[in-house]
Scaffold this active site. Structure first.
Site, PDB file in Angstrom:
ATOM      1  CG  HIS A  72      15.216  54.381  39.891  1.00 35.19           C
ATOM      2  ND1 HIS A  72      16.580  54.160  39.840  1.00 35.19           N
ATOM      3  CD2 HIS A  72      15.033  55.436  40.722  1.00 35.19           C
ATOM      4  CE1 HIS A  72      17.183  55.046  40.618  1.00 35.19           C
ATOM      5  NE2 HIS A  72      16.270  55.827  41.158  1.00 35.19           N
TER       6      HIS A  72
ATOM      7  CE  LYS B  59      17.019  56.556  44.491  1.00 30.96           C
ATOM      8  NZ  LYS B  59      17.388  57.623  43.534  1.00 30.96           N
TER       9      LYS B  59
END
EC number: 4.2.1.10
Length: 239
Positions: A133, A160
């Site tokens: 992230h 991700k």
């Protein structure tokens, strides 16, 4: 086009509130995965985790359970240092009735340690979401592609990448990198451009090869999250 699962992010304070339970039951048809965030807990231990997991199991919703400890370095509330973070991941991987575990990918973290954690989870039949992230910016297109490439070298089930866009080109770069990666890797891919400008990355996730879109039940747990019922309807438009 990829089939997209809807993950609802919940962040209870040590125990499930009745309102969270009611919402999970009410909107269960819009949910495939329950993401349990635990980085906000002040008293974090495996007993507390197992208690909430048992409470979720007792609802008999038949949803996969993903457990996430998000560190402050990647936008969460977790203040664990490296050693404590690795230790809590080991404990989560050994918990009963957990289906998925989020493990943060950090360029400074030992790849051997990450692979060891992934192997431990797999030994216990727990799937791994290897995540990265960036709440500050969106790297350039080639940097995003390289990040996906580095992550796919580890044997996780999902890779991700979530970034913060500052313009439409950032969103396009994220979608481009996700799409190109999804075409060539064996893992499931997830790409999220956070905030309102990146909403298309959540609602059109499957068009670009993504496999999970994250939503909420009340207050968004990440910039740009929308209610799971709305998210499910938006995703269904592409079916």
């Amino acid at each position: 086009m990829t089939e997209v699962k809807v993950a609802v992010t919940i962040a209870p304070e040590q125990e499930l509130s009745q309102s969270t339970i009611d919402d999970l039951i009410q909107f269960q048809d819009s949910i495939d995965i329950i993401e349990l965030r635990i980085d906000q807990w002040t008293n974090l231990n495996e007993i507390a985790i197992e208690k909430v997991v048992e409470d979720l199991q007792s609802l008999k919703l038949n949803k996969k359970l993903l457990v996430t400890y998000r560190t402050s370095n990647q936008g969460g509330l977790g203040d664990f240092g490296e050693d404590d973070y690795i230790q809590i991941l080991r404990k989560i991987a050994n918990c009963q009735n957990i289906d998925m575990l989020d493990i943060e990918f950090d360029q400074t973290r030992s790849l051997n340690i990450l692979q060891e954690l992934i192997e431990l989870a797999h030994k216990n039949q727990v799937q791994v979401v290897l995540s990265h992230h960036n709440f500050k910016e969106t790297p350039k297109l080639e940097a995003l592609k390289h990040l996906f490439y580095k992550m796919q070298q580890l044997e996780s089930d999902y890779i991700k990448v979530a970034v913060m866009p500052h313009g439409k080109q950032d969103v396009l770069n994220l979608l481009n990198a996700m799409s190109d990666t999804a075409d060539v890797v064996s893992q499931h891919v997830v790409g999220i451009a956070m905030s309102k400008i990146g909403l298309i990355s959540r609602t059109a996730q499957g068009v670009f090869g993504g496999s999970i879109s994250y939503g909420c039940l009340d207050t968004p747990k990440a910039p740009g999250q929308i209610h799971v019922s709305t998210l499910k309807k938006q995703l269904s438009m592409y079916e």
